[in-house]
Design a protein around this motif. Sequence first.
Motif, PDB file in Angstrom:
ATOM      1  N   ALA A 196      44.318  34.575  47.143  1.00 54.84           N
ATOM      2  CA  ALA A 196      45.263  34.193  46.086  1.00 54.84           C
ATOM      3  C   ALA A 196      45.586  35.376  45.189  1.00 54.84           C
ATOM      4  CB  ALA A 196      44.692  33.037  45.264  1.00 54.84           C
ATOM      5  N   PHE A 199      47.986  37.588  47.070  1.00 51.89           N
ATOM      6  CA  PHE A 199      49.308  36.973  47.200  1.00 51.89           C
ATOM      7  C   PHE A 199      50.064  36.989  45.872  1.00 51.89           C
ATOM      8  CE2 PHE A 199      47.769  34.098  50.918  1.00 51.89           C
ATOM      9  CZ  PHE A 199      47.889  35.162  51.782  1.00 51.89           C
ATOM     10  N   ILE A 200      49.371  36.706  44.781  1.00 48.00           N
ATOM     11  CA  ILE A 200      50.025  36.686  43.468  1.00 48.00           C
ATOM     12  C   ILE A 200      50.561  38.072  43.110  1.00 48.00           C
ATOM     13  CG2 ILE A 200      49.558  36.433  40.987  1.00 48.00           C
ATOM     14  CD1 ILE A 200      47.626  34.132  41.767  1.00 48.00           C
ATOM     15  N   LYS A 203      55.016  41.183  44.485  1.00 48.89           N
ATOM     16  CA  LYS A 203      56.230  40.979  43.703  1.00 48.89           C
ATOM     17  C   LYS A 203      57.215  42.123  43.938  1.00 48.89           C
ATOM     18  CE  LYS A 203      53.822  38.366  40.116  1.00 48.89           C
ATOM     19  NZ  LYS A 203      53.465  38.264  38.691  1.00 48.89           N
ATOM     20  N   PRO A 209      58.141  36.973  42.742  1.00 45.80           N
ATOM     21  CA  PRO A 209      57.271  36.827  43.910  1.00 45.80           C
ATOM     22  C   PRO A 209      58.040  36.996  45.221  1.00 45.80           C
ATOM     23  CG  PRO A 209      56.749  35.151  42.287  1.00 45.80           C
ATOM     24  CD  PRO A 209      58.013  35.829  41.817  1.00 45.80           C
ATOM     25  N   LEU A 248      45.834  27.121  47.837  1.00 55.30           N
ATOM     26  CA  LEU A 248      46.755  28.178  47.418  1.00 55.30           C
ATOM     27  C   LEU A 248      47.973  27.618  46.682  1.00 55.30           C
ATOM     28  CD1 LEU A 248      46.629  30.364  50.667  1.00 55.30           C
ATOM     29  CD2 LEU A 248      45.531  30.873  48.473  1.00 55.30           C
ATOM     30  N   ARG A 249      48.500  26.530  47.199  1.00 56.92           N
ATOM     31  CA  ARG A 249      49.732  25.969  46.629  1.00 56.92           C
ATOM     32  C   ARG A 249      49.489  25.192  45.343  1.00 56.92           C
ATOM     33  NH1 ARG A 249      51.960  21.414  50.218  1.00 56.92           N
ATOM     34  NH2 ARG A 249      50.254  20.366  49.100  1.00 56.92           N
ATOM     35  N   LYS A 252      46.106  27.186  42.953  1.00 57.56           N
ATOM     36  CA  LYS A 252      46.449  28.536  42.475  1.00 57.56           C
ATOM     37  C   LYS A 252      47.923  28.661  42.103  1.00 57.56           C
ATOM     38  CE  LYS A 252      43.770  30.916  41.949  1.00 57.56           C
ATOM     39  NZ  LYS A 252      42.785  31.014  40.852  1.00 57.56           N
ATOM     40  N   ILE A 254      50.697  28.940  43.811  1.00 57.63           N
ATOM     41  CA  ILE A 254      51.453  29.970  44.546  1.00 57.63           C
ATOM     42  C   ILE A 254      52.536  29.262  45.351  1.00 57.63           C
ATOM     43  CG2 ILE A 254      51.319  31.830  46.245  1.00 57.63           C
ATOM     44  CD1 ILE A 254      48.369  32.156  45.472  1.00 57.63           C
ATOM     45  N   HIS A 255      53.787  29.612  45.093  1.00 62.03           N
ATOM     46  CA  HIS A 255      54.906  28.877  45.684  1.00 62.03           C
ATOM     47  C   HIS A 255      55.910  29.792  46.404  1.00 62.03           C
ATOM     48  CE1 HIS A 255      53.461  25.252  43.736  1.00 62.03           C
ATOM     49  NE2 HIS A 255      53.381  25.922  42.598  1.00 62.03           N
ATOM     50  N   ASN A 256      55.430  30.944  46.856  1.00 61.76           N
ATOM     51  CA  ASN A 256      56.317  31.846  47.599  1.00 61.76           C
ATOM     52  C   ASN A 256      55.853  32.010  49.040  1.00 61.76           C
ATOM     53  OD1 ASN A 256      54.118  33.207  46.154  1.00 61.76           O
ATOM     54  ND2 ASN A 256      54.873  35.118  47.049  1.00 61.76           N
TER      55      ASN A 256
END
Length: 266
Positions: A196, A199-200, A203, A209, A248-249, A252, A254-256
């Motif tokens: 996570a 991934f974050i 960018k 993102p 993850l979704r 955390k 995370i939506h990309n």
Amino acid sequence: GLHQKINILVGIKSPYNLSKMKSLFSLLLLGCIVVCPSYGKKPSPADKKATKETVNLFRSLYNLQNKGVMYGHQDDLMYGSTWWYVKDRSDTKDFTGDYPAVAGFELGHLELGNERSLDSVSFAQIAEQIKVHYRRGGVITISWHANNPLTMQDPASKSRRQGGTAWDVSSKEVVASILPGGKNHEMLNAWLERLATFFIGLKDDNGTPIPFIFRPFHEHSGSFFWWGTDICTDKEYSDLWRYTVNYLRDKKNIHNILYAYNTDRV
């Protein structure tokens, strides 16, 4: 290299600026989780909070899949047949004059907190090249050959050829051990935390993102990884896959990410 191979995925050209990408092989997108559209409605990812850029990527893949093909190459931007991380170099570009439409990256050993992947590639350089490839209009896929969480700590496993690695299929209890209630479940959570964080950090120049395709626990229909079809039950695999996506979704935020179920073969 170990993972430098041809990947197959459904093809796309513009609006991702891929009109010049070489149509050498078809790339089969097996599984971005999708909400099937009703008549007249646009297809959308299952993630209702998916970023605008992620939705655009998904719709491009969905709508243009029959209008072209894309060539993809794993680790193409990180090393080649005779070189190691040379800025702007690619074996595909050397051969065809252009970069691959789809660039694959490997995150094995990120879960261990290492600075380099199992291919000895710097994670910092991977993040840099993901940003560069996105800027040039390419599509990014990410795989993750995580170590075997059950045997990696067992000294006896070190004597085996694949002891403790993703290819260690010596036990059929691995997936069960990392699911909720399993003795290694907190280890899985720690691994997902490291994923996570990485991934974050993906960018673009504006801080937006970067959308990408993640293939967790890929090639499940084979039995050469500890999550393979003969190494765990279908339910265990499904539970692990869903837990990973939900973590993850939802946890955390995370939506990309477009999540792809990736079989061994078609």
